[in-house]
Write a protein that holds these residues in place. Sequence first.
Motif, short mmCIF file in Angstrom:
data_model
loop_
_atom_site.label_atom_id
_atom_site.label_comp_id
_atom_site.label_asym_id
_atom_site.label_seq_id
_atom_site.Cartn_x
_atom_site.Cartn_y
_atom_site.Cartn_z
N SER A 8 35.00 43.36 40.46
CA SER A 8 34.61 42.16 39.70
C SER A 8 35.02 40.89 40.44
N ASP A 9 35.96 40.79 40.97
CA ASP A 9 36.48 39.82 41.81
C ASP A 9 35.53 39.41 42.88
N MET A 68 31.99 38.03 40.92
CA MET A 68 32.44 36.75 40.62
C MET A 68 32.46 35.65 41.34
N ARG A 69 33.27 36.22 42.38
CA ARG A 69 33.54 34.92 43.46
C ARG A 69 32.36 34.82 44.50
#
Lengths: 456, 456
Positions: free
Chosen positions: A30-31, A34-35
Amino acid sequence: MRKYFLLLLAMPFIAAAQTNQDSVFIKNLSDEIMRNGKAYDWLRELTKGIGGRLAGSPQFAKAVQWGKKTMETTKGDKVFLQECMVPHWVRGGKDKVVITSVDNKAISKALDALALGNSIGTGLKGLTAEVIALNNFDELEKRKDEIKGKIVLFNYPFNPTYIVPSRSYGEAGAYRRGGPSKAAKYGAVAVLTRSLTEATDNNPHTGATAYDTTLPKIPCAALGTQDADYLYKLATASKVKVSITTNGHFLPDTIGHNVIGEIKGTEFPNQYITFGGHLDSWDINEGAHDDGTGVVQAIEVMRALVAVGYKPKHTLRFVLFANEENGGRGGNKYAEAAKANNEEHILAIESDEGGFTPRGFSFTSSPEQLQKANTWLPLLKPYGTETMGSGGGGADIGPLKTLLKTPIAGFVPDNQRYFDIHHARTDVFENVNKRELLLGAVNIAGLIYLVDKYGL
Amino acid sequence: MRKYFLLLLAMPFIAAAQTNQDSVFIKNLSDEIMRNGKAYDWLRELTKGIGGRLAGSPQFAKAVQWGKKTMETTKGDKVFLQECMVPHWVRGGKDKVVITSVDNKAISKALDALALGNSIGTGLKGLTAEVIALNNFDELEKRKDEIKGKIVLFNYPFNPTYIVPSRSYGEAGAYRRGGPSKAAKYGAVAVLTRSLTEATDNNPHTGATAYDTTLPKIPCAALGTQDADYLYKLATASKVKVSITTNGHFLPDTIGHNVIGEIKGTEFPNQYITFGGHLDSWDINEGAHDDGTGVVQAIEVMRALVAVGYKPKHTLRFVLFANEENGGRGGNKYAEAAKANNEEHILAIESDEGGFTPRGFSFTSSPEQLQKANTWLPLLKPYGTETMGSGGGGADIGPLKTLLKTPIAGFVPDNQRYFDIHHARTDVFENVNKRELLLGAVNIAGLIYLVDKYGL
């Protein structure tokens, strides 16, 4: 016995440790998305750089090259094109619907219209006839003797009380798909349908119609909801003539391609998990939510899994299908090739309900498989997945279900505003939100990881 | 004993019958709202007809009259105004931020800026000073000796990996609220903050700052994220001077009003369930999602409950609060009056996170109350409520919690795109979706009905 006893004691800890490991992995994924997610920038390239890309069009061929090149940047194991013949329908010019007389008094009031996909045209000279305004097929049957020589307007609306808008779409969609032939059966010369939307604007929404080949094919076009209501009221109170000019026609079938990316399985390379969206779109918009978002989510999930160094057990396939909107040839080809190659498919997922905030997945699978998927809910809930329901899938992965009995799942976003822009000129990049788009990719990537790790 | 036994046997049937009755009632309420809901048209009136309406402004006074008149159309039992003094901050003109030199070379590059609410102005002549670009408060502390006489830029971004965007808002919001005074402590002459958003556009986002009254007040303004990044890079590499002109100031406190509608309780008229949003908004936009949607949802829920003929046990209050954005005086007044009148409040709900698709509610209550609310999940789930969590509320209902220990709940929509437009010029009617707005009202109406029927 004692050994067993100890094992039983240890099991909850093993399970907890695994869950924790999964939770850490999915957070990491997810990181990464999203990043560092590139889906939004890719979507800008596809929608603004290439735009509308109906199968068979030069724009679609460009999109194939773009898809291949973009997939290659993910540094997955393999990207290839899968050839298939696709239909080649063209709109052939500007669609025109004009009210030409009311109670025999000549007027000229243009309505905003779009010919339905796959429909025949009127020819350049157009056709002019009296309008008969109907609410539904029941009225058509009751008034079948009045239909001959007329233009039938079907003004069947979305039911605003349905909470799931695709239910309204399915119901009202019967008029776009089957309305022209049902009216032709009683001698109608053309059909106008109310657009499949609850949008408060007047944009017409196109989409494929499906002629009954045993009946005469007649021209058909969609009106925006405001114009449909206007014409319905007018033609109910007065004798109204309308002129329709559309130029849609088929060119010979042509070569199209599915674009396929792979991350090779380390343990079961001939067992596949497929995720995809469709690369084609209608000609009159940018195909942003339909289905640019599914396309870039597929490439994004591939990118992110490679970026975090994931080595799947099974081969992961990311597919940009060639021809969802007006033929389904890409999905058929993919399933036929899978069958011919004796591939075993564990699960196929499609994202084709828009790039909105994720709410879950909907499976067409065995109850046991659905139950297993539901055990993963706590792992995906922090990212938006609230339900793993039943009954879903996707037009492009349906053939895998039919030919190989593959379980399939549709990604379910919050699609309350999908039909505002679906198949209309307003399905453009600006109506996609970056976070919503990326969150979808997070949840899909999480599900693929879990299916790869634990099977289904 | 036998009687008890029979009663025990009968209980599940009674419970099931009640649940079924509730389910039918909520479906009826939902149909009423989705079919006949006026919230969207009301929102158009409020946003397009009146527009931005900061407390104390002539527009706010118009909004009060509009709110009262509109509530009266619902034919509830009573509509009244509750007077309270409100602050009266005015922007006083166009905010200007211009880069005037880079490494002592004169240039003139305007950045898009909005003064923070409640901030003091520079005066018409503006102020010009060198910029020191900082990421966060830690850097401020480390470089405190370099601050004197300078303009501090705080470029603290939203954390894109947070799934709940209000977490990013809370974290980065520290720089808007407290940044100016923290910088003033070390002699800064003005502060520029990065807008509280992840939006990909460059619109600046205003919002209230809060001066530490023991320190000098200095002018402060927000820059769009693109301009903030640009200035950060520039001022990190070069000596950059910026000129700021803002004109914000307070006029004397003035009279404002909460607008309150009631449906009288049939059994417990002095026990209240409150639901509301805030009528005030920032001056630079239409206050559509913040909080026009909460306002029209309050009136819509009132309308729908009257329309279906519901006679509540407890008195239901629908409140349009006077002053959320830059003072909280409306919420304070409402709670103070409730206390003075010995009212008993069962629950207060606020909708102030945007009019997006509902996902649930978040309670600040006892664990037992939260548990009870969770038993209603199956009844609201068909309409979108997926979770009843803890920790939520709202700025306007907070004082009820403080003064009367009332349990409070915040309506939780899918707010992934809220901070794209929150406090920016883009918070306009066009960014609200009718179905999403109405669905919120459905879920809130359902919760109010259940709390009224079963208590909390």
